[in-house]
Design a protein around this motif. Structure first.
Motif: not given
Length: 282
Positions: A92-110
């Motif tokens: 089990t490992v833990k990540v802090n979403p605020q420092e791990f993900f960068d929502q401004q660069y999300d992109y939906d290519f669906t």
């Protein structure tokens, strides 16, 4: 950004860990994710059954398709080694979403279809992941030398996709030789590989085509919505560290025969940098 719990499930699927949310410091960085995936494949190719990774612990290299994220598969001790599994639970490992993900660069290519459109990253064509949704990873400012590697200019690194089972065992063999003087030996080796199925380059494989990576990708069934998803890593690859394979659509970062565990990890870190996790609902 897709549901956060779904994103954590995707991380669990690709790493083989149980990834949970925390408000404290993350135990894993985005670079750790591609390190773990690449090293697990490499050591599995080498015949080992486990991987010891700092901050995570011992990871099993056993194959698992259509992964149940909430089961307790066996983990293995001190690795790499050839020991069998014990009764340990999934790390089990833990990540802090605020420092791990960068929502401004999300992109939906669906629902994106590029058709004849052409995109470039560095001096090479960028095949965008149409049909997938990208969850961006926070990698800006995390590497020495600025952000040119992540850009679109001539000094940018090309895009590379990584499926979990790209370990060189499926005929993804042999780097293309530039020297014609080496061509006869290369052809002999290629012919031998067709009959033995064992000849392959010792290294880490990836592809510039998401459709190729999809053939090797991890699948998991989500408890968030009950759907099954495919997951692929989207990286940039250092063009000075990789070689094109003779089989079109694949490239390899070679690991020398005499490289120890520390050197092997360093080679991966110098060659592959992640910037997105791709999800596709089945």
């Amino acid at each position: 950004m897709p549901d956060l719990s779904l994103c954590l499930e995707a991380l669990s699927a690709v790493t083989g860990c149980n990834v949970q949310q925390t408000t404290a410091l993350s135990q894993l960085t985005p670079q750790d994710i591609v390190n773990i995936v690449a090293l697990k494949e490499f050591y599995k190719q080498e015949g080992f059954k486990e991987l010891e990774y700092k901050s995570v612990g011992t990871l099993s290299l056993r194959d698992s398709d259509d992964m149940d994220l909430y089961s307790a598969p066996p983990a293995l001790k001190e690795g790499p080694s050839t020991a069998g599994p014990d009764a340990s639970m999934r790390a089990t490992v833990k990540v802090n979403p605020q420092e791990f993900f960068d929502q401004q660069y999300d992109y939906d290519f669906t629902n994106v279809k590029d058709g004849d459109k052409s995109f470039m990253r560095g001096s090479e064509q960028y095949v965008r992941p149409c049909g997938w949704s990208r969850v961006a990873l926070r990698v800006v400012g995390k590497y020495d030398g600025g952000e040119a590697w992540l850009g679109t200019g001539s000094s940018a690194w090309p895009v590379s996709y990584h499926g979990n089972n790209m370990d060189g065992t499926s005929g993804i063999i042999l780097a293309r030789k530039e020297s014609t003087a080496e061509e006869p030996g290369f052809l002999d080796a290629a012919a031998a590989s067709l009959t033995t199925g064992e000849t392959r380059g010792r290294g880490v494989y990836s592809t510039p085509d998401v459709k190729v990576a999809e053939k090797y990708c991890k699948k998991f069934k989500s408890q968030v919505d009950g759907n099954t998803y495919k997951v692929v890593l989207q990286n940039r690859i250092n063009p000075e560290k990789r070689q094109q394979c003779q089989r079109e659509g694949y490239c390899v970062v070679y690991v020398p025969d005499d490289a120890n565990d520390v050197q092997t990890r360093a080679i991966v870190q110098e060659s592959l940098r992640p910037y997105g996790i791709l999800l596709k609902r089945l």
